[in-house]
Design an enzyme around this catalytic site. Sequence first.
Site, PDB file in Angstrom:
ATOM      1  N   THR A  20      30.342   0.050   3.835  1.00 38.12           N
ATOM      2  CA  THR A  20      29.341   0.688   4.706  1.00 38.12           C
ATOM      3  C   THR A  20      29.651   0.610   6.194  1.00 38.12           C
ATOM      4  OG1 THR A  20      28.037  -1.369   4.741  1.00 38.12           O
ATOM      5  CG2 THR A  20      27.469   0.266   3.067  1.00 38.12           C
ATOM      6  N   PHE A  51      24.021  -6.482   9.207  1.00 40.26           N
ATOM      7  CA  PHE A  51      24.457  -5.542  10.238  1.00 40.26           C
ATOM      8  C   PHE A  51      25.687  -4.744   9.813  1.00 40.26           C
ATOM      9  CE2 PHE A  51      26.066  -9.770  10.750  1.00 40.26           C
ATOM     10  CZ  PHE A  51      27.419  -9.625  10.965  1.00 40.26           C
ATOM     11  N   TYR A  52      26.055  -4.784   8.539  1.00 40.24           N
ATOM     12  CA  TYR A  52      27.235  -4.069   8.061  1.00 40.24           C
ATOM     13  C   TYR A  52      26.909  -2.596   7.818  1.00 40.24           C
ATOM     14  CZ  TYR A  52      29.989  -8.326   7.177  1.00 40.24           C
ATOM     15  OH  TYR A  52      30.703  -9.489   7.302  1.00 40.24           O
ATOM     16  N   GLY A  53      26.701  -1.892   8.902  1.00 34.85           N
ATOM     17  CA  GLY A  53      26.407  -0.471   8.787  1.00 34.85           C
ATOM     18  C   GLY A  53      26.578   0.199  10.126  1.00 34.85           C
TER      19      GLY A  53
END
Length: 331
Positions: A20, A51-53
Amino acid sequence: MPTIANKEIGPIGYGLMGLTWRPQVTPDSQAFPVLRTALAQGSNFWNAGEFYGNAPVHVQNLELINRYFTAHPADAEKVVLSVKGGIDLATLHPKGDAESVRKSIDNVLKILDGKKFLDIFECARVDPAVPVEETIAVLAEYVKAGKIGGIGLSEVSANTIRRAHAVHPIAAVEVEVSLWARDIFTSKFGGVAETCAELGIPVVAYSPLGRGFLTGKLRREEIPEGDFRRGMERFQEGAFERNYRVVEGLQKVADRKGCSMAQLAIGWVVKMAERQVIVPIPGATTEERVRENTEVVGLTEEDMREIEEIVGKVEIVGGRYNKYAEGHLMA
């Protein structure tokens, strides 16, 4: 079998960041089979991030996890899930104060929506403005309440590990470990590996493939616009080419072993794990790559000495991140 948060896991885990946190988020039609393949291959320790986006929301990673376990609820009990948080989603700056930590955990739990228990909540980085003891005390409340299973830390010094562990047992310490990131085994950072071994804390080794560099298949010009590697020192023009010498040397060992460069790089981490609990978490966006990454290649002591000699001759150029991010490493 190694254990994390009192649960058995496979020797190789799986990192979900790449699904992502890239210009184009991997669609469910591709991501779901990848996740199922990882689990089928024994990679039941999954490492994710709040916060991996992509901006402005950044939470696509958690939303993917929610959808996956909604579609495959039986897999929830098979997976040990660690999620990094404690980061301001607008600035991506570490936030370790009580209010921010509670906000982060509550947001993770809200998005997971009970589809998967949060086995480990992990502070992505140490907030330099907040004593780590205060941050851990808040997380300990959530463990005591049964809302999370354990506490993790990432990119921390040996001193920080000891201070945090004195407040509440630490379930895992995540740090970059690979053939071009061996800092935790040196005295440069105060013996992080030794401290974790002494305290019985598993090490989670992220980027064991050097963000694709150690596969030997990555070319600098192929890194797409918007890819965060474009801002990292080791991938800059000049540095990339000089660093590639380590791949050229290691490729000879891989050829002799009859394995891929990726398998050799992960095999090195697995071999290091014979000394203490170290779990590499390579990422992959295809089923083929997951299968390749989870096929363990046995390395002998002679292989390890040869690898050490090759790596020792190449001075890696550039920091692991950029100047700003480097300031939050091994804090």
